[in-house]
Structures are given as structure tokens and as C-alpha cells.
Write a protein that holds these residues in place. Structure first.
Motif, PDB file in Angstrom:
ATOM      1  N   GLU A 269       9.968   7.048   2.372  1.00 61.95           N
ATOM      2  CA  GLU A 269       9.428   6.267   3.488  1.00 61.95           C
ATOM      3  C   GLU A 269       9.855   6.867   4.823  1.00 61.95           C
ATOM      4  O   GLU A 269       9.046   6.996   5.744  1.00 61.95           O
ATOM      5  N   GLN A 270      11.121   7.256   4.932  1.00 61.62           N
ATOM      6  CA  GLN A 270      11.611   7.816   6.199  1.00 61.62           C
ATOM      7  C   GLN A 270      10.913   9.129   6.544  1.00 61.62           C
ATOM      8  O   GLN A 270      10.554   9.355   7.701  1.00 61.62           O
ATOM      9  N   ASP A 271      10.712  10.006   5.554  1.00 57.95           N
ATOM     10  CA  ASP A 271       9.997  11.256   5.832  1.00 57.95           C
ATOM     11  C   ASP A 271       8.559  10.975   6.256  1.00 57.95           C
ATOM     12  O   ASP A 271       8.024  11.657   7.129  1.00 57.95           O
ATOM     13  N   ALA A 272       7.939   9.975   5.647  1.00 53.58           N
ATOM     14  CA  ALA A 272       6.571   9.610   6.047  1.00 53.58           C
ATOM     15  C   ALA A 272       6.551   9.165   7.503  1.00 53.58           C
ATOM     16  O   ALA A 272       5.682   9.585   8.277  1.00 53.58           O
ATOM     17  N   LYS A 273       7.514   8.338   7.899  1.00 50.11           N
ATOM     18  CA  LYS A 273       7.588   7.874   9.289  1.00 50.11           C
ATOM     19  C   LYS A 273       7.834   9.043  10.242  1.00 50.11           C
ATOM     20  O   LYS A 273       7.212   9.127  11.302  1.00 50.11           O
TER      21      LYS A 273
ATOM     22  N   LYS B 178       0.821  -1.216   0.000  1.00 51.34           N
ATOM     23  CA  LYS B 178       0.000   0.000   0.000  1.00 51.34           C
ATOM     24  C   LYS B 178       0.855   1.266   0.000  1.00 51.34           C
ATOM     25  O   LYS B 178       0.334   2.363  -0.170  1.00 51.34           O
ATOM     26  N   GLU B 179       2.182   1.121   0.211  1.00 52.86           N
ATOM     27  CA  GLU B 179       3.088   2.255   0.396  1.00 52.86           C
ATOM     28  C   GLU B 179       2.507   3.189   1.450  1.00 52.86           C
ATOM     29  O   GLU B 179       2.259   4.370   1.215  1.00 52.86           O
ATOM     30  N   ALA B 180       2.293   2.612   2.636  1.00 51.94           N
ATOM     31  CA  ALA B 180       1.611   3.337   3.703  1.00 51.94           C
ATOM     32  C   ALA B 180       2.107   2.906   5.074  1.00 51.94           C
ATOM     33  O   ALA B 180       2.574   1.783   5.258  1.00 51.94           O
ATOM     34  N   ILE B 181       1.971   3.827   6.008  1.00 50.22           N
ATOM     35  CA  ILE B 181       2.162   3.508   7.412  1.00 50.22           C
ATOM     36  C   ILE B 181       0.835   2.948   7.907  1.00 50.22           C
ATOM     37  O   ILE B 181      -0.204   3.591   7.760  1.00 50.22           O
ATOM     38  N   ILE B 182       0.877   1.768   8.458  1.00 49.07           N
ATOM     39  CA  ILE B 182      -0.329   1.135   8.989  1.00 49.07           C
ATOM     40  C   ILE B 182      -0.215   1.152  10.515  1.00 49.07           C
ATOM     41  O   ILE B 182       0.862   0.937  11.063  1.00 49.07           O
ATOM     42  N   PHE B 183      -1.334   1.438  11.178  1.00 48.19           N
ATOM     43  CA  PHE B 183      -1.315   1.488  12.627  1.00 48.19           C
ATOM     44  C   PHE B 183      -2.615   0.942  13.195  1.00 48.19           C
ATOM     45  O   PHE B 183      -3.670   1.047  12.580  1.00 48.19           O
ATOM     46  N   ARG B 184      -2.485   0.302  14.342  1.00 42.66           N
ATOM     47  CA  ARG B 184      -3.637  -0.250  15.045  1.00 42.66           C
ATOM     48  C   ARG B 184      -4.094   0.782  16.065  1.00 42.66           C
ATOM     49  O   ARG B 184      -3.290   1.314  16.829  1.00 42.66           O
ATOM     50  N   LEU B 185      -5.397   1.068  16.055  1.00 42.49           N
ATOM     51  CA  LEU B 185      -5.979   1.928  17.070  1.00 42.49           C
ATOM     52  C   LEU B 185      -6.809   1.080  18.009  1.00 42.49           C
ATOM     53  O   LEU B 185      -7.465   0.130  17.578  1.00 42.49           O
ATOM     54  N   ILE B 186      -6.754   1.423  19.281  1.00 40.87           N
ATOM     55  CA  ILE B 186      -7.548   0.733  20.286  1.00 40.87           C
ATOM     56  C   ILE B 186      -8.240   1.794  21.148  1.00 40.87           C
ATOM     57  O   ILE B 186      -7.659   2.841  21.420  1.00 40.87           O
TER      58      ILE B 186
ATOM     59  N   GLN C  30       2.038   7.108   2.039  1.00 41.27           N
ATOM     60  CA  GLN C  30       3.271   7.888   1.994  1.00 41.27           C
ATOM     61  C   GLN C  30       3.039   9.196   1.244  1.00 41.27           C
ATOM     62  O   GLN C  30       3.464  10.260   1.700  1.00 41.27           O
ATOM     63  N   VAL C  31       2.373   9.130   0.115  1.00 41.53           N
ATOM     64  CA  VAL C  31       2.116  10.332  -0.680  1.00 41.53           C
ATOM     65  C   VAL C  31       1.267  11.330   0.100  1.00 41.53           C
ATOM     66  O   VAL C  31       1.573  12.527   0.146  1.00 41.53           O
ATOM     67  N   ALA C  32       0.206  10.859   0.744  1.00 36.24           N
ATOM     68  CA  ALA C  32      -0.694  11.766   1.456  1.00 36.24           C
ATOM     69  C   ALA C  32       0.021  12.504   2.577  1.00 36.24           C
ATOM     70  O   ALA C  32      -0.095  13.730   2.697  1.00 36.24           O
ATOM     71  N   ILE C  33       0.761  11.781   3.397  1.00 37.57           N
ATOM     72  CA  ILE C  33       1.395  12.419   4.553  1.00 37.57           C
ATOM     73  C   ILE C  33       2.548  13.327   4.133  1.00 37.57           C
ATOM     74  O   ILE C  33       2.710  14.424   4.657  1.00 37.57           O
ATOM     75  N   ASN C  34       3.329  12.892   3.157  1.00 34.01           N
ATOM     76  CA  ASN C  34       4.456  13.719   2.733  1.00 34.01           C
ATOM     77  C   ASN C  34       4.000  14.949   1.959  1.00 34.01           C
ATOM     78  O   ASN C  34       4.578  16.025   2.123  1.00 34.01           O
ATOM     79  N   ASP C  35       2.976  14.810   1.137  1.00 38.70           N
ATOM     80  CA  ASP C  35       2.443  15.982   0.426  1.00 38.70           C
ATOM     81  C   ASP C  35       1.860  16.989   1.413  1.00 38.70           C
ATOM     82  O   ASP C  35       2.090  18.188   1.290  1.00 38.70           O
ATOM     83  N   HIS C  36       1.106  16.501   2.387  1.00 34.10           N
ATOM     84  CA  HIS C  36       0.466  17.402   3.349  1.00 34.10           C
ATOM     85  C   HIS C  36       1.501  18.211   4.137  1.00 34.10           C
ATOM     86  O   HIS C  36       1.314  19.412   4.361  1.00 34.10           O
ATOM     87  N   PHE C  37       2.577  17.547   4.548  1.00 37.40           N
ATOM     88  CA  PHE C  37       3.595  18.228   5.349  1.00 37.40           C
ATOM     89  C   PHE C  37       4.743  18.778   4.504  1.00 37.40           C
ATOM     90  O   PHE C  37       5.740  19.266   5.044  1.00 37.40           O
TER      91      PHE C  37
ATOM     92  N   ASP D 241       5.317  10.320  13.211  1.00 37.14           N
ATOM     93  CA  ASP D 241       5.742  10.427  14.611  1.00 37.14           C
ATOM     94  C   ASP D 241       5.524  11.835  15.158  1.00 37.14           C
ATOM     95  O   ASP D 241       5.103  12.005  16.303  1.00 37.14           O
ATOM     96  N   GLU D 242       5.802  12.838  14.335  1.00 34.99           N
ATOM     97  CA  GLU D 242       5.702  14.231  14.778  1.00 34.99           C
ATOM     98  C   GLU D 242       4.265  14.750  14.795  1.00 34.99           C
ATOM     99  O   GLU D 242       3.992  15.774  15.431  1.00 34.99           O
ATOM    100  N   ASN D 243       3.356  14.083  14.091  1.00 33.32           N
ATOM    101  CA  ASN D 243       1.987  14.579  13.941  1.00 33.32           C
ATOM    102  C   ASN D 243       0.954  13.497  14.215  1.00 33.32           C
ATOM    103  O   ASN D 243      -0.127  13.488  13.626  1.00 33.32           O
ATOM    104  N   MET D 244       1.279  12.574  15.117  1.00 29.82           N
ATOM    105  CA  MET D 244       0.436  11.410  15.364  1.00 29.82           C
ATOM    106  C   MET D 244      -0.989  11.794  15.774  1.00 29.82           C
ATOM    107  O   MET D 244      -1.946  11.188  15.290  1.00 29.82           O
TER     108      MET D 244
END
Length: 87
Positions: free
Chosen positions: A47-51, A13-21, A34-41, A55-58
Motif C-alpha cells: 500500500e505504501q509503495d502504491a501511495k 478495491k485495494e486501490a487509491i481512489i481520487f476525485r478529479l474536478i 495497488q497491483v496496477a501501479i506497483n507493477d507498472h513502476f 504521489d510521484e507520478n500523479m
């Protein structure tokens, strides 16, 4: 209220996947491309910039994911995936 309980990279998916509880123990799988988060910021499309952006905008990312969960807007795999249109 949702909290992050695990983060990983999905190469397909070229994406950061996370579990919410939530406080009741309910879990959902969410992600942000990756595209959405890097374009927005306005960072390089890596991949590293997306991560780093995640982390900075969780809290911001989790709030968008929570809206997708509320709207029951998931992809064919059941992932509440944030794309550029959601940012």
C-alpha cells in the motif's frame, strides 16, 4: 483539464481512489489498483509503495484516468478504475 481534489485508500478495491474536478466544477471518482501501479513502476506490492508511486507520478495517472472518463469506462460503482490492462 482535470485536477486532483482528494485522495483516499479503498481497502475493498485495494486501490487509491481520487476525485478529479475540471475547470467547470464537474467531478468524477477515479482510482488505480495497488497491483496496477506497483507493477507498472516495478516496486514492491505494498500500500505504501502504491501511495508513493501515485504521489510521484500523479500527472501520468491522471492522464490515464482522464482517458477512461472520455471513454466512459467505469466500474459497477461508477469509479473510473485503472487496472493493469490500462497501464
Amino acid at each position: 483539464m482535470w485536477s486532483v481534489d482528494g485522495v483516499w485508500w479503498d481497502y475493498q478495491k485495494e486501490a487509491i481512489i481520487f476525485r478529479l474536478i475540471d475547470e467547470d466544477g464537474d467531478e468524477v471518482i477515479c482510482g488505480v489498483t495497488q497491483v496496477a501501479i506497483n507493477d507498472h513502476f516495478r516496486t514492491a506490492d505494498t500500500e505504501q509503495d502504491a501511495k508513493d508511486n501515485f504521489d510521484e507520478n500523479m500527472d501520468f495517472i491522471v492522464s490515464i484516468a482522464a482517458n477512461l472518463v472520455d471513454e466512459e469506462e467505469c466500474d459497477e460503482d461508477g469509479v473510473y478504475l485503472i487496472t493493469s490492462e490500462h497501464m
